[in-house]
Design a protein around this motif. Structure first.
Motif, PDB file in Angstrom:
ATOM      1  N   ASP A 128       0.849  -1.183   0.000  1.00 46.62           N
ATOM      2  CA  ASP A 128       0.000   0.000   0.000  1.00 46.62           C
ATOM      3  C   ASP A 128       0.895   1.247   0.000  1.00 46.62           C
ATOM      4  O   ASP A 128       1.549   1.539   1.007  1.00 46.62           O
ATOM      5  CB  ASP A 128      -0.893  -0.005   1.235  1.00 46.62           C
ATOM      6  N   PRO A 129       0.936   1.970  -1.118  1.00 43.84           N
ATOM      7  CA  PRO A 129       1.831   3.142  -1.201  1.00 43.84           C
ATOM      8  C   PRO A 129       1.505   4.225  -0.175  1.00 43.84           C
ATOM      9  O   PRO A 129       2.381   5.014   0.181  1.00 43.84           O
ATOM     10  CB  PRO A 129       1.647   3.648  -2.625  1.00 43.84           C
ATOM     11  N   LYS A 130       0.277   4.261   0.329  1.00 34.76           N
ATOM     12  CA  LYS A 130      -0.092   5.275   1.326  1.00 34.76           C
ATOM     13  C   LYS A 130       0.667   5.088   2.640  1.00 34.76           C
ATOM     14  O   LYS A 130       0.747   5.998   3.451  1.00 34.76           O
ATOM     15  CB  LYS A 130      -1.595   5.248   1.587  1.00 34.76           C
ATOM     16  N   SER A 137       4.267  11.352  -2.304  1.00 35.53           N
ATOM     17  CA  SER A 137       3.217  10.386  -2.634  1.00 35.53           C
ATOM     18  C   SER A 137       3.289   9.904  -4.076  1.00 35.53           C
ATOM     19  O   SER A 137       3.011   8.742  -4.359  1.00 35.53           O
ATOM     20  CB  SER A 137       1.831  10.949  -2.329  1.00 35.53           C
ATOM     21  N   GLY A 141       3.895   5.376  -5.084  1.00 37.27           N
ATOM     22  CA  GLY A 141       3.234   4.414  -5.976  1.00 37.27           C
ATOM     23  C   GLY A 141       4.232   3.693  -6.861  1.00 37.27           C
ATOM     24  O   GLY A 141       4.142   2.479  -7.068  1.00 37.27           O
ATOM     25  N   ARG A 145       5.061  -0.385  -6.629  1.00 37.80           N
ATOM     26  CA  ARG A 145       4.984  -1.300  -7.779  1.00 37.80           C
ATOM     27  C   ARG A 145       6.326  -1.972  -8.054  1.00 37.80           C
ATOM     28  O   ARG A 145       6.388  -3.166  -8.335  1.00 37.80           O
ATOM     29  CB  ARG A 145       4.494  -0.558  -9.019  1.00 37.80           C
TER      30      ARG A 145
END
Length: 179
Positions: A128-130, A137, A141, A145
């Motif tokens: 979860d990139p958050k 931010s 992401g 990935r």
């Protein structure tokens, strides 16, 4: 990312299952990507076992490179629940780096065959990139990935290597030849 692996070993299910369940720390000699496995907790009940293992990776990483990586980046905690009647284990892996961002869990099943044992591994890896802190931010992401793709490429070979380690351990320790 979905995790899916299947390995066949030419040994009886009971021996394969018990080796995975009870002897993992002893298999390090046959796992080049692992330096050490420490048993943190073990709680056995009739037909079940809950266990916490700390894995220390980086075995094949040159010492100079390991010096640049934190121990947290090369270690993880493995939480497992073993069902002796169903010959299966449910597992959850918590890396020591980016712990809040990574969700990796699944199940292994040990299936008896006429030729030995098939081990199926099914699960998922999600990042979860958050929850990747310390980077903008828009980069989080991309990092998520990239890391997910890299780890995804490592998981199946690691399951294969672990199975090969179990086979080598059975052959050497018990002088067990495949049936």
């Amino acid at each position: 990312m979905e995790i899916s692996s299947q390995v066949q070993l030419p040994y009886p299910r009971e021996q394969v299952y018990r080796t995975y369940r009870d002897r993992l720390p002893e298999l390090v000699a046959w796992m080049p990507n692992v330096r050490q496995i420490d048993l943190k907790e073990r709680s056995e009940q009739p037909n079940t076992l809950d266990m916490v293992l700390i894995w220390h990776g980086g075995g094949e990483i040159p010492a100079a490179a390991r010096a640049l990586l934190s121990e947290a980046m090369l270690s993880w905690t493995d939480y497992s629940h073993w069902d002796d009647q169903g010959y299966r284990t449910q597992w959850r892996i918590a890396p020591h780096a980016f712990t809040e961002a990574i969700d990796c869990q699944g199940e292994n099943q040990f299936i008896a065959t006429a030729d030995g044992t098939i081990i199926t591994s099914r699960g998922h890896l999600r990042i979860d990139p958050k929850h990747i802190h310390g980077v903008p931010s828009f980069l989080a992401g991309i990092i998520a990935r990239t890391v997910e793709d890299y780890l995804g490429q490592q998981i199946e070979p690691n399951f294969q290597q672990l199975a090969a380690s179990v086979a080598a351990f059975l052959a050497v320790t018990y002088h067990v030849s495949p049936e």
